[in-house]
Design an enzyme around this catalytic site. Structure first.
Site, PDB file in Angstrom:
ATOM      1  N   GLY A  22       0.814  -1.217   0.000  1.00  0.00           N
ATOM      2  CA  GLY A  22       0.000   0.000   0.000  1.00  0.00           C
ATOM      3  C   GLY A  22       0.840   1.256   0.000  1.00  0.00           C
ATOM      4  N   ASN A  24       1.461   3.453  -2.231  1.00  0.00           N
ATOM      5  CA  ASN A  24       1.162   4.517  -3.201  1.00  0.00           C
ATOM      6  C   ASN A  24       0.410   5.687  -2.594  1.00  0.00           C
ATOM      7  OD1 ASN A  24      -1.039   2.458  -3.157  1.00  0.00           O
ATOM      8  ND2 ASN A  24      -2.078   3.982  -4.423  1.00  0.00           N
ATOM      9  N   TYR A 172     -13.386  -5.009  11.281  1.00  0.00           N
ATOM     10  CA  TYR A 172     -12.132  -4.250  11.228  1.00  0.00           C
ATOM     11  C   TYR A 172     -11.322  -4.491  12.496  1.00  0.00           C
ATOM     12  CZ  TYR A 172      -8.876  -0.318  11.179  1.00  0.00           C
ATOM     13  OH  TYR A 172      -7.733   0.464  11.213  1.00  0.00           O
TER      14      TYR A 172
END
Length: 300
Positions: A22, A24, A172
């Site tokens: 991740g 980016n 989550y």
């Protein structure tokens, strides 16, 4: 050393190879940027190759892009094979990518999306790359968790994929609790080797696009409040960077912001929930994760 550990404390990273999932956007981008600026060869492991290339172009240093979809075991195996072919040694694996509060959905392999992406995806990737790290002194696996791990008091072994009922927040929280349990169990398995260590970190509340999957009404309510207490993505990345580079870090430690409630501030050593340290549950989760992913770790 200064009073507060900050980006100026990052040691020279020349000759080191770092993978950031991740990488980016958000915390991952800032982590990758600061590692590259300090000399590391950084691999941005990202789902969207074009966004990855755009991010790489904004970073000064040696940065490459690797396609990786953590919601697909096939993609994880393919990415790991590409990385293994290109890099005989890996110094840092920073398991940063994550999703939060997504609507009920599943990965390509049928796992609940948040648990499958945040935990099982990183579990599999780590297992497939770990033998490239074990011979490397000072190598580290850094797992990014969240204060949200306290939302879910335990792992739902009786309904691990949330098939009977679904809670965005509960799923989550379970995934972030699993991240910590994975880190602690991995460290116990690595401890006898004296080379690779496993460390965890969390960013507090940082200004990133992680909230994109929150319901619209909730976003409208929470964003004005959160904007007053959140810290920048650069500050939010500091616990990760400390866990990855501070020579004083020990395996099995957990780093987060030093401010009130661990919401913001410079990174310090913190503790996670009592449940996260339960070794029997950690080992049970590990065994189930191996079964679900089909990935067996190298014998430590």
């Amino acid at each position: 050393m200064t009073m507060h550990w900050n980006k100026l404390e990052i040691p020279e990273q020349n000759g080191r190879v770092a993978i950031v999932t991740g990488g980016n956007t958000g915390l991952g981008f800032e982590t990758a940027r600061m590692l590259a600026e300090n000399g590391a060869a950084v691999i941005l492991a990202v789902r969207d190759i074009e966004k990855g290339r755009q991010a790489a172009a904004r970073i000064a240093g040696n940065v490459t892009v690797q396609v990786l979809d953590l919601a697909s075991l096939a993609s994880i195996h393919s990415a790991a094979a590409d990385i293994r072919d290109a890099y005989p040694r890996i110094d840092l694996l920073i398991n940063n990518a994550g999703i939060m509060y997504t609507p009920k959905s599943t990965t390509a392999d049928g796992f609940e999306l948040q648990f499958g992406t945040n935990h099982l995806g990183h579990f599999a990737l780590t297992g497939l790359l770990l033998d490239r790290m074990l011979p490397v002194p000072g190598s580290r696996v850094v797992m990014i968790s969240s204060t949200g791990h306290r939302i879910q008091a335990s792992i739902h072994f009786d309904d691990l994929q949330w098939e009977r009922s679904y809670s965005r927040a509960g799923a989550y929280g379970q995934s972030k609790l699993a991240n910590l349990m994975f880190t602690y169990e991995l460290q116990r398995r690595l401890a006898s080797l004296g080379t690779t260590i496993a460390v965890a970190a969390h960013p507090g509340i940082a200004n990133t696009d992680l909230i994109r999957d929150l319901p619209a009404l909730f976003r409208r309510l929470i964003v004005p409040i959160a904007s007053r207490i959140t810290q920048t993505a650069e500050m939010g990345a500091l616990p990760t960077l400390r866990a990855a580079t501070d020579p004083a870090v020990l395996g099995g430690q957990y780093y987060g912001p030093a401010g009130w409630g661990e919401v913001r501030g410079f990174p310090k050593l913190v503790t996670s929930s009592a449940q996260s340290y339960n070794q029997a549950i950690q080992q049970h989760l590990w065994a189930i994760s191996e079964d679900l992913t089909g990935v067996k770790f190298p014998a430590a």
